[in-house]
Design a protein around this motif. Structure first.
Motif, short mmCIF file in Angstrom:
data_model
loop_
_atom_site.label_atom_id
_atom_site.label_comp_id
_atom_site.label_asym_id
_atom_site.label_seq_id
_atom_site.Cartn_x
_atom_site.Cartn_y
_atom_site.Cartn_z
N VAL A 298 -4.65 9.08 13.19
CA VAL A 298 -3.45 8.42 13.72
C VAL A 298 -2.51 7.94 12.61
CG1 VAL A 298 -2.57 6.56 15.20
CG2 VAL A 298 -4.74 7.69 15.79
N TYR A 299 -3.04 7.08 11.72
CA TYR A 299 -2.11 6.40 10.82
C TYR A 299 -1.65 7.25 9.64
CZ TYR A 299 0.58 2.43 9.39
OH TYR A 299 1.64 1.61 9.09
N LEU A 300 -2.56 7.98 9.02
CA LEU A 300 -2.12 8.85 7.92
C LEU A 300 -1.14 9.91 8.41
CD1 LEU A 300 -5.27 9.37 5.67
CD2 LEU A 300 -3.02 8.54 4.94
N PRO A 301 -1.41 10.60 9.55
CA PRO A 301 -0.40 11.56 10.05
C PRO A 301 0.94 10.89 10.35
CG PRO A 301 -2.51 11.96 11.12
CD PRO A 301 -2.66 10.69 10.33
N LEU A 302 0.90 9.67 10.85
CA LEU A 302 2.16 8.94 11.11
C LEU A 302 2.94 8.74 9.81
CD1 LEU A 302 4.02 7.09 12.96
CD2 LEU A 302 2.63 5.22 12.06
N LEU A 303 2.25 8.27 8.76
CA LEU A 303 2.94 8.03 7.49
C LEU A 303 3.51 9.32 6.92
CD1 LEU A 303 0.59 5.49 5.66
CD2 LEU A 303 2.76 5.03 6.83
N HIS A 304 2.73 10.41 6.99
CA HIS A 304 3.24 11.68 6.48
C HIS A 304 4.41 12.18 7.33
CE1 HIS A 304 0.44 12.19 3.22
NE2 HIS A 304 -0.57 11.89 4.02
N GLY A 305 4.36 11.94 8.63
CA GLY A 305 5.48 12.31 9.50
C GLY A 305 6.73 11.51 9.17
N LEU A 306 6.57 10.20 8.94
CA LEU A 306 7.71 9.37 8.56
C LEU A 306 8.27 9.82 7.23
CD1 LEU A 306 6.40 5.82 9.56
CD2 LEU A 306 8.28 7.07 10.64
N GLU B 171 1.75 10.19 -3.52
CA GLU B 171 1.02 10.56 -2.30
C GLU B 171 1.94 10.58 -1.07
OE1 GLU B 171 -3.23 8.85 -2.08
OE2 GLU B 171 -2.11 7.41 -3.32
N LEU B 172 3.04 9.86 -1.15
CA LEU B 172 4.04 9.80 -0.08
C LEU B 172 5.41 9.74 -0.73
CD1 LEU B 172 2.72 6.91 2.26
CD2 LEU B 172 2.82 9.34 2.86
N PRO B 173 6.44 10.19 -0.02
CA PRO B 173 7.79 9.89 -0.51
C PRO B 173 8.07 8.41 -0.28
CG PRO B 173 7.89 11.13 1.54
CD PRO B 173 6.44 11.02 1.18
N PRO B 174 9.03 7.82 -0.97
CA PRO B 174 9.36 6.42 -0.69
C PRO B 174 9.76 6.26 0.77
CG PRO B 174 10.44 7.15 -2.70
CD PRO B 174 9.83 8.38 -2.06
N LEU B 175 9.19 5.25 1.44
CA LEU B 175 9.49 5.02 2.86
C LEU B 175 9.80 3.57 3.10
CD1 LEU B 175 6.16 5.89 4.63
CD2 LEU B 175 7.93 7.52 4.43
N ASP B 176 10.65 3.36 4.08
CA ASP B 176 10.88 2.03 4.61
C ASP B 176 10.21 2.01 5.98
OD1 ASP B 176 11.76 -0.55 4.94
OD2 ASP B 176 13.76 0.04 5.63
N ILE C 238 0.85 -1.20 0.00
CA ILE C 238 0.00 0.00 0.00
C ILE C 238 0.88 1.25 0.00
CG2 ILE C 238 -1.56 1.37 1.46
CD1 ILE C 238 -2.91 -1.31 2.26
N VAL C 239 1.88 1.27 0.87
CA VAL C 239 2.77 2.44 0.98
C VAL C 239 3.61 2.61 -0.28
CG1 VAL C 239 4.76 3.34 2.26
CG2 VAL C 239 2.79 2.46 3.51
N ALA C 240 4.09 1.52 -0.86
CA ALA C 240 4.89 1.60 -2.10
C ALA C 240 4.05 2.15 -3.25
CB ALA C 240 5.45 0.22 -2.45
N ARG C 241 2.80 1.70 -3.36
CA ARG C 241 1.93 2.21 -4.43
C ARG C 241 1.62 3.70 -4.21
NH1 ARG C 241 -0.78 -2.69 -3.84
NH2 ARG C 241 -2.41 -1.61 -2.68
#
Length: 197
Positions: free
Chosen positions: A186-194, A145-150, A136-139
């Motif tokens: 909770v989760y979307l803000p976490l992903l954007h913060g990461l 929508e997000l920078p690449p994250l590990d 989901i995060v890679a797509r």
């Protein structure tokens, strides 16, 4: 021992035991479940059960694993938020399929027994959630929508932790708005913060 009992071995016997354990959980809950009752219901003996599962918590986790499918079709709705809503909703539906008393019972056993703690951690860490969430995060990164994250290990486990916590506090059926809040607050803000680190 009857002739029927003596013939059952391997997978057939294991299935009978796990089905009996699940039926007992539904009828009497974790606190009321005993190896004697499971053995009687499965048409076997306690020593046969203990050869496969060292304690009640191990048996319950095995029964849970048999009843709750590990794999389902991948989540792909075309957007990060909608993917997360679908994933969290699936986790919430799975949680409805297991009794809160059972979860609480296994957790209580985990606090008392390091082997059960290790078993529970192994089960949580090997769940297919990690693979699906990383996809989901890679797509989302591919769509911009997000920078690449590990994703850190704890961030991968967080959806399950959040849903389990809500279910234990609020009851077995999570309202849709609670699932939406977990994603949006909770989760979307976490992903954007990461992603901004």
């Amino acid at each position: 021992m009857s002739e029927t009992r003596s013939r059952r071995r391997g997978e057939q016997l294991e299935t009978a035991i796990l089905d009996a354990a699940w039926a007992e959980l539904n009828e009497v809950g974790y606190r009321g479940l005993t190896m004697e009752r499971v053995a009687s219901r499965a048409g076997t003996s306690k020593p046969v059960i203990y050869r496969r599962w060292a304690n009640r918590a191990e048996l319950v986790l095995a029964a849970w694993g048999r009843q709750v499918p590990e794999r389902s079709r991948p989540v792909d709705t075309g957007g990060l938020r909608s993917d997360l809503l679908e994933l969290f909703s699936r986790l919430a539906r799975r949680t409805e399929g297991i009794m809160n008393g059972m979860i609480a019972g296994v957790m209580a056993e985990a606090f008392r027994d390091p082997e059960v703690t290790a078993l529970l951690q192994q089960r949580i860490n090997s769940a297919p959630l990690a693979e699906g969430l990383r996809r989901i995060v890679a797509r989302a990164a591919e769509r911009g929508e997000l920078p690449p994250l590990d994703l850190p290990r704890r961030a991968v486990r967080l959806p399950l932790d959040l849903i389990r916590n809500e279910a234990m506090i609020c009851g077995s059926r999570l309202p849709e708005d609670a699932v939406t809040e977990l994603v949006d607050d909770v989760y979307l803000p976490l992903l954007h913060g990461l992603g901004s680190r």
